[in-house]
Motif scaffolding. Structure first.
Motif, PDB file in Angstrom:
ATOM      1  N   PRO A 544      -4.079  20.720  -5.535  1.00  0.00           N
ATOM      2  CA  PRO A 544      -3.528  19.391  -5.836  1.00  0.00           C
ATOM      3  C   PRO A 544      -4.333  18.290  -5.157  1.00  0.00           C
ATOM      4  N   ALA A 545      -5.523  18.073  -5.656  1.00  0.00           N
ATOM      5  CA  ALA A 545      -6.411  17.068  -5.060  1.00  0.00           C
ATOM      6  C   ALA A 545      -7.022  16.248  -6.194  1.00  0.00           C
ATOM      7  N   GLY A 546      -8.334  16.251  -6.308  1.00  0.00           N
ATOM      8  CA  GLY A 546      -8.964  15.518  -7.391  1.00  0.00           C
ATOM      9  C   GLY A 546      -8.962  14.017  -7.179  1.00  0.00           C
ATOM     10  N   HIS A 547      -9.092  13.291  -8.279  1.00  0.00           N
ATOM     11  CA  HIS A 547      -9.241  11.829  -8.227  1.00  0.00           C
ATOM     12  C   HIS A 547      -8.047  11.158  -7.563  1.00  0.00           C
ATOM     13  N   ARG A 548      -6.843  11.695  -7.760  1.00  0.00           N
ATOM     14  CA  ARG A 548      -5.638  11.032  -7.272  1.00  0.00           C
ATOM     15  C   ARG A 548      -5.617  10.888  -5.746  1.00  0.00           C
ATOM     16  N   ASN A 549      -6.229  11.797  -5.025  1.00  0.00           N
ATOM     17  CA  ASN A 549      -6.156  11.672  -3.563  1.00  0.00           C
ATOM     18  C   ASN A 549      -7.416  11.053  -2.958  1.00  0.00           C
ATOM     19  N   GLU A 550      -8.196  10.380  -3.788  1.00  0.00           N
ATOM     20  CA  GLU A 550      -9.328   9.603  -3.276  1.00  0.00           C
ATOM     21  C   GLU A 550      -8.868   8.201  -2.882  1.00  0.00           C
ATOM     22  N   THR A 551      -9.704   7.527  -2.127  1.00  0.00           N
ATOM     23  CA  THR A 551      -9.526   6.094  -1.905  1.00  0.00           C
ATOM     24  C   THR A 551     -10.487   5.352  -2.821  1.00  0.00           C
ATOM     25  N   ILE A 552     -10.208   4.094  -3.078  1.00  0.00           N
ATOM     26  CA  ILE A 552     -11.101   3.314  -3.940  1.00  0.00           C
ATOM     27  C   ILE A 552     -12.499   3.249  -3.355  1.00  0.00           C
ATOM     28  N   ALA A 553     -12.579   3.162  -2.035  1.00  0.00           N
ATOM     29  CA  ALA A 553     -13.888   3.091  -1.380  1.00  0.00           C
ATOM     30  C   ALA A 553     -14.679   4.391  -1.550  1.00  0.00           C
ATOM     31  N   SER A 659      -3.672  -1.834 -16.580  1.00  0.00           N
ATOM     32  CA  SER A 659      -2.347  -1.227 -16.471  1.00  0.00           C
ATOM     33  C   SER A 659      -1.927  -0.995 -15.023  1.00  0.00           C
ATOM     34  N   TYR A 660      -2.848  -0.519 -14.195  1.00  0.00           N
ATOM     35  CA  TYR A 660      -2.502  -0.154 -12.829  1.00  0.00           C
ATOM     36  C   TYR A 660      -2.706  -1.294 -11.836  1.00  0.00           C
ATOM     37  N   GLY A 661      -3.649  -2.175 -12.116  1.00  0.00           N
ATOM     38  CA  GLY A 661      -4.011  -3.178 -11.128  1.00  0.00           C
ATOM     39  C   GLY A 661      -5.183  -2.694 -10.306  1.00  0.00           C
ATOM     40  N   GLU A 662      -6.023  -3.606  -9.871  1.00  0.00           N
ATOM     41  CA  GLU A 662      -7.321  -3.228  -9.305  1.00  0.00           C
ATOM     42  C   GLU A 662      -7.242  -2.464  -7.997  1.00  0.00           C
ATOM     43  N   ASN A 663      -6.087  -2.457  -7.313  1.00  0.00           N
ATOM     44  CA  ASN A 663      -5.995  -1.766  -6.021  1.00  0.00           C
ATOM     45  C   ASN A 663      -5.471  -0.341  -6.124  1.00  0.00           C
ATOM     46  N   HIS A 664      -5.205   0.122  -7.310  1.00  0.00           N
ATOM     47  CA  HIS A 664      -4.676   1.471  -7.516  1.00  0.00           C
ATOM     48  C   HIS A 664      -5.821   2.405  -7.877  1.00  0.00           C
ATOM     49  N   ILE A 665      -5.818   3.625  -7.320  1.00  0.00           N
ATOM     50  CA  ILE A 665      -6.924   4.552  -7.554  1.00  0.00           C
ATOM     51  C   ILE A 665      -7.056   4.912  -9.032  1.00  0.00           C
ATOM     52  N   LYS A 666      -5.937   4.946  -9.775  1.00  0.00           N
ATOM     53  CA  LYS A 666      -6.011   5.306 -11.190  1.00  0.00           C
ATOM     54  C   LYS A 666      -6.558   4.176 -12.053  1.00  0.00           C
ATOM     55  N   ALA A 667      -6.770   3.008 -11.450  1.00  0.00           N
ATOM     56  CA  ALA A 667      -7.439   1.925 -12.171  1.00  0.00           C
ATOM     57  C   ALA A 667      -8.949   2.104 -12.171  1.00  0.00           C
ATOM     58  N   VAL A 668      -9.409   3.040 -11.341  1.00  0.00           N
ATOM     59  CA  VAL A 668     -10.843   3.270 -11.168  1.00  0.00           C
ATOM     60  C   VAL A 668     -11.218   4.557 -11.899  1.00  0.00           C
ATOM     61  N   PRO A 669     -12.324   4.606 -12.620  1.00  0.00           N
ATOM     62  CA  PRO A 669     -12.738   5.850 -13.287  1.00  0.00           C
ATOM     63  C   PRO A 669     -12.899   6.990 -12.284  1.00  0.00           C
ATOM     64  N   GLN A 731      -0.003   5.086  -2.851  1.00  0.00           N
ATOM     65  CA  GLN A 731      -0.651   4.050  -3.644  1.00  0.00           C
ATOM     66  C   GLN A 731       0.203   2.792  -3.691  1.00  0.00           C
ATOM     67  N   PRO A 732      -0.424   1.639  -3.870  1.00  0.00           N
ATOM     68  CA  PRO A 732       0.348   0.399  -3.953  1.00  0.00           C
ATOM     69  C   PRO A 732       1.179   0.350  -5.232  1.00  0.00           C
ATOM     70  N   GLU A 733       2.141  -0.542  -5.265  1.00  0.00           N
ATOM     71  CA  GLU A 733       2.931  -0.755  -6.466  1.00  0.00           C
ATOM     72  C   GLU A 733       2.001  -1.194  -7.601  1.00  0.00           C
ATOM     73  N   LEU A 734       2.401  -0.853  -8.823  1.00  0.00           N
ATOM     74  CA  LEU A 734       1.604  -1.263  -9.970  1.00  0.00           C
ATOM     75  C   LEU A 734       1.528  -2.783 -10.033  1.00  0.00           C
ATOM     76  N   ALA A 735       0.338  -3.264 -10.343  1.00  0.00           N
ATOM     77  CA  ALA A 735       0.125  -4.709 -10.473  1.00  0.00           C
ATOM     78  C   ALA A 735      -0.677  -4.955 -11.746  1.00  0.00           C
ATOM     79  N   GLY A 736      -0.104  -4.513 -12.868  1.00  0.00           N
ATOM     80  CA  GLY A 736      -0.794  -4.596 -14.139  1.00  0.00           C
ATOM     81  C   GLY A 736      -0.892  -6.017 -14.662  1.00  0.00           C
ATOM     82  N   ALA A 737      -1.697  -6.162 -15.699  1.00  0.00           N
ATOM     83  CA  ALA A 737      -1.904  -7.464 -16.329  1.00  0.00           C
ATOM     84  C   ALA A 737      -0.648  -7.885 -17.081  1.00  0.00           C
ATOM     85  N   GLU A 738      -0.594  -9.152 -17.406  1.00  0.00           N
ATOM     86  CA  GLU A 738       0.567  -9.684 -18.118  1.00  0.00           C
ATOM     87  C   GLU A 738       0.661  -9.060 -19.500  1.00  0.00           C
ATOM     88  N   PRO A 739       1.830  -8.520 -19.856  1.00  0.00           N
ATOM     89  CA  PRO A 739       1.970  -7.874 -21.163  1.00  0.00           C
ATOM     90  C   PRO A 739       2.044  -8.887 -22.294  1.00  0.00           C
TER      91      PRO A 739
END
Length: 949
Positions: A544-553, A659-669, A731-739
């Motif tokens: 249970p690792a992979g992209h989800r447990n990375e940091t943006i840095a 969708s996730y906001g720039e501070n969430h790891i899932k916002a990053v490829p 992870q931080p709360e979602l901060a997605g773009a305006e729908p």
């Protein structure tokens, strides 16, 4: 290993049993031959028949699963077309799903899907095939459908259907050729390799201008010439009996009239007098050089030796090209292949260069690498590696009725002998070192080739040499076309009412795999099942690792770590590891995904012990060498930069960021960013491995022909694995773009527009809760071919090659997404139709007829869920990952059967709120901007990173 998969395996020769009085004549058909299995040999037993109208029927009985595979292969592909009439065979692949006399428009897909099956059709140079895999009780449905479009198609082919499918084919070409990096490579190479008029000189999908010029009568003439029963093979494999199949085949196919006689085409190898240089500019990042040498047709006496030669030159990590170009870091990719078709073949050498590389230098280096083959020669190990991998991949193809049915159909179509496996084995197993050297001298050394320079737009200065060849394309004044005036459509005459859809037999009993479990002291939880259909073992270990447990840095670090684990161990270099695995015909690989790191191990059972010794090295003793890290890091950075050349990737990345906001790891490829990967060090990778590559929380899945007591002692090495427990970073709360807005990214000159529509919700994966019910609800909206979205955008409007929607979720909440690649001129209309279908479904719900379809389809498809080792492993892994009770499948069935139209409507209203959705479009601004601004939404322009401009 870079080798062509052949439909055969190492085995004892099967016993061919002929009727002692010759072929056995019965009413309506003749029995030709029977092949039986003797002892433990690996063979596909079958019975072969021929109907009086010439249709060949092959039946393979396999009662291990309640599944049947039906394949109809016509010996017609693009090679049967004429100059100036390209794309007809592929066009007919589409038209034959559009209904026939007794099957209404769009009912073919619907009928098979409702029956719990899957289906498709494919076209290549030499043949077209149509196939369904269904629960065994649906056999008659499949034969009824296939027979109706063979014998009762033409009156149902209307001008309207013709125009819609013409638009669909254009969309397919746009998606797979014009809008894809290097999508035109094969087309332009073949134009130069084969002379004008050669059947392989045009692409299977056809040229747009020739598709535009085609008429409905042209298409009907093509069908009448080539799609008769005497040019087809019907193959039925699965839980059936030959008597049952033949009674139905005689009933449904027997009345169809024999078509014009069809002769095999002679081999037509390409011939070059001198090197031909051609070039092409495209929206790509990396210059590419490809060199093509004419070789031989499929099943030619020299094909096997050429395949082994191509593997030595550019197959695995021990190959000349890998060592010279990839391992050295000089090039991004290097490959050699020897694709052979029925009439001709070619050996293809390809180098993908870094930006700015002059391809003249690349050609010099490529030729020098080929010359090194003479110094290196051929070793016994080369032959051993190829043949072992060849054996393993073939045996694994025997794990499904589709795989076995496809082999039989291919052999029968191209050799007239479904039992050709003996000859095929011999020609590969008998290849000698001298044979490989001989074909090198005969076809490659000093021989002329077609050299393609494929360069970024505006960079013709990088080409290897000035173009010295201009192909002639399409019809000329000298072109002579066939006259089809002698052909006429004679509708078959039945003695029963064919319009009555067959009723299926009783639904088969589906046995969920029995399994065992284990828990090791170091935290590994295991699950496994025994299956004896093929002598193989597949092992999967997930963490249970992979992209989800990375940091943006440090985004992309898990992907780099997985790549490094495939680059050798403390005791084996990458080349040595590759060589040892290939000798066994085994695979051990590590990969990283969104929420897991996965180790995959596959092997023939007889080689399991040696394979696990190597797997132990990969898991516990990775080398992590600095030179490997530098090379993989460079490749990763180039791949990141290349994403902006792919419209579909840009759209998906932008949607995630919005969708996730720039501070969430899932916002990053998951591959990371230029900043994160540039800053990464080898020490970072080692630290990630030490922290997260731990047995704590690891899941082990085993599927093979060994019992628990037999397999577990062989896995004792896993008990040596140590590590600490860990959790995913918060992870931080979602901060997605305006729908409710359209977010637009310009991709200048894009042939298609990519659309994404969706929102994030709070549903996590729950196979018996709200998430499962939402997937049931979505099935008719966008979850299958006959869904409202796909029928509207593809079948009714011709805007796209395919449009879908789905709910996604894992251990963390996911969301809803609808998506498609659409023709750019219809971008605004496509978005409108997407929203119309979603809103209408939410407002009005599902009809009773649609709900009945959904229930039948999802219920009966369960018969297909556990056939192959891969499917069994997926089922077992879900049980472990989500701590499920084995009976969850029964609970799902009860939910599905009891769900009402009213509940579906409530789910749609709750989970399809378009006012909460964001809309992302990536396309050519000059073409689409005005239209999307008229839709009534705020349009916000974003850059390639998803940031608002």
């Amino acid at each position: 290993m870079n080798m062509k998969l052949k439909y055969l395996s190492l085995m004892l020769a099967p016993l061919l049993l002929w009727n002692c009085e010759g072929n056995k004549k019965m009413e309506g058909y003749t029995m030709i031959e029977e092949v039986k299995k003797q002892g433990d040999e690996i063979v596909i037993p079958y019975k072969k028949f021929e109907l009086d109208n010439g249709l060949t029927v092959l039946v393979h009985e396999d009662n291990s699963d309640p599944v049947v595979h039906v394949d109809v292969t016509y010996h017609v592909g693009s090679a049967r077309e004429e100059i100036g009439r390209s794309g007809f065979a592929h066009f007919f692949e589409h038209m034959m799903f559009q209904g026939s006399d007794h099957v209404a428009d769009e009912e073919h897909f619907k009928t098979v899907t409702e029956a719990g099956g899957t289906l498709n059709g494919t076209t290549n140079r030499d043949r077209t095939n149509y196939f369904e895999t269904l629960p065994a009780n649906q056999l008659e449905i499949a034969l009824w459908l296939e027979a109706d479009r063979m014998g009762w198609l033409l009156d149902a082919v209307t001008q309207e259907k013709f125009e819609i499918q013409r638009a669909t084919v254009k969309n397919e070409r746009g998606q797979n050729y014009d809008n894809r990096p290097y999508g035109m490579l094969g087309e332009i190479a073949n134009q130069a390799l084969f002379p004008h008029g050669h059947p392989y000189s045009w692409p299977t999908i056809g040229y747009i201008n020739e598709l535009n010029e085609a008429t409905l009568d042209d298409l009907k003439d093509f069908f009448l010439r080539w799609y008769g029963p005497n040019n087809a093979t019907l193959t039925v494999a699965g839980d059936v009996s030959a008597d049952q199949v033949m009674e139905l085949a005689k009933k449904y196919f027997g009345p169809i009239n024999r078509g014009p006689e069809v002769e095999d085409m002679p081999e037509m190898p390409a011939k070059l007098d001198a090197d031909r240089y051609i070039s092409h500019e495209d929206k790509i990042r990396f210059p590419l050089l490809q060199m093509n040498f004419p070789t031989v047709a499929n099943r030619h006496k020299d094909e096997a030796a050429l395949d082994i030669l191509s593997d030595i030159l550019g197959g695995g990590k021990t190959s000349i090209f890998y060592q010279e170009f990839v391992k050295s870091g000089k090039y991004l990719q290097a490959s050699v292949s020897n694709p052979c078709s029925e009439l001709a073949g070619n050996m293809s050498f390809t180098l993908v260069a870094f930006p700015g590389t002059n391809l003249k230098d690349t050609e010099t280096q490529l030729r020098a690498a080929i010359d090194k083959f003479e110094e290196r020669g051929v070793t016994d190990e080369d032959l051993q590696r190829y043949k072992a991998s060849f054996e393993a991949s073939t045996i694994q193809r025997l794990s499904s009725v589709r795989g076995k049915g496809s082999m039989l159909a291919s052999f029968q179509t191209f050799t007239g002998n479904a039992n050709y496996i003996k000859e095929d084995i011999a020609r590969y197993m008998n290849v000698t070192k001298e044979d490989v050297l001989r074909v090198y001298n005969e076809y490659i050394k000093g021989k002329p080739a077609v050299i393609v320079s494929y360069v970024p737009e505006g960079q013709l200065n990088l080409i290897a040499a000035e173009d010295n060849y201009t192909p002639t394309i399409g019809r000329t004044d000298e072109t002579v076309l066939n006259n089809y005036d002698s052909l006429s459509y004679q509708k078959p005459v039945d003695n029963f009412d064919r319009s009555v859809k067959p009723e299926p037999g009783p639904a088969p009993f589906v046995q969920v795999p029995e399994f065992w479990t284990v828990e090791m002291d170091n935290g590994i939880k295991g699950i496994g099942t025994e299956t004896d259909e093929v002598p193989t073992v597949s092992i999967q270990i997930t963490l249970p690792a992979g992209h989800r447990n990375e940091t943006i840095a440090k985004a992309g670090i898990s992907s780099l770590m997985a790549g490094m684990m495939n680059e050798g161990t403390k005791n084996f270099s990458a080349e040595q590891m590759s060589e040892e695995l290939e000798k066994l015909g085994s695979r051990v690989s590590v990969s990283s995904g969104a929420e897991n790191i996965t180790v995959n191990i596959s092997t023939l059972t007889k080689n399991l012990d040696k394979t696990l010794e190597l797997a132990k090295e990969v898991i516990l003793m990775p080398a992590f060498k600095e030179e490997d890290f530098a090379r993989l890091k460079k490749q990763a950075l180039e791949a990141i930069a290349n994403r902006e050349n792919q419209a579909s990737q840009l759209a998906s990345d932008a949607y995630a960021r919005l969708s996730y906001g720039e501070n969430h790891i899932k916002a990053v490829p998951s591959a990371g960013t230029k900043a994160s990967v540039s800053a990464m060090t080898l020490e970072d990778v080692k630290a990630y491995y030490n922290r997260y590559f731990s047995p704590k929380g690891a899941k082990l899945v085993v599927v093979g022909n060994l019992s628990k007591d037999e397999i577990l002692p062989k896995l004792d090495f896993l008990k040596e694995w140590t590590g600490e427990a860990y959790e995913w970073p918060k992870q931080p709360e979602l901060a997605g773009a305006e729908p409710g807005k359209i977010y637009f990214m310009n991709k200048e000159g894009a042939a298609q527009s990519e659309i994404r529509i969706g929102y994030m919700n709070d549903l996590t994966y729950d196979p018996t809760g709200e998430y499962y019910k939402a997937t049931i609800m979505n099935y008719q909206l966008g979850g299958n071919f006959n869904s409202r979205i796909n029928i509207n955008l593809r079948e009714d409007k011709g805007y796209t090659y395919g449009a879908r929607s789905f709910f996604r979720a894992g251990k963390e909440p996911g969301g809803f997404l609808a998506y498609a690649g659409v023709k750019k001129e219809a971008t605004d209309s496509s978005l409108y139709e997407f929203l119309y279908e979603i809103n209408t479904y939410a407002e009005s719900g599902i009809t009773d007829e649609e709900l009945a379809f959904v229930k039948k389809s999802l219920t009966q498809s369960e018969a297909l869920d556990y056939e192959t080792p891969f499917q069994k492993a997926g089922f077992l892994r879900r049980i472990l990952d989500y701590n499920l009770e084995p009976g969850y499948v029964k609970t799902q069935s009860e939910i599905l059967q009891n769900i009402s139209a009213e509940e579906i409507h409530e789910l749609a209203k709750k989970h399809l709120p378009t006012e909460k959705m964001i809309m992302v479009i990536v396309g050519d601004k000059k073409t689409v901007w005005e239209g999307i601004n008229k839709l009534g939404f705020d349009v916000v322009e974003i850059d390639k990173d998803g940031a608002i401009i």
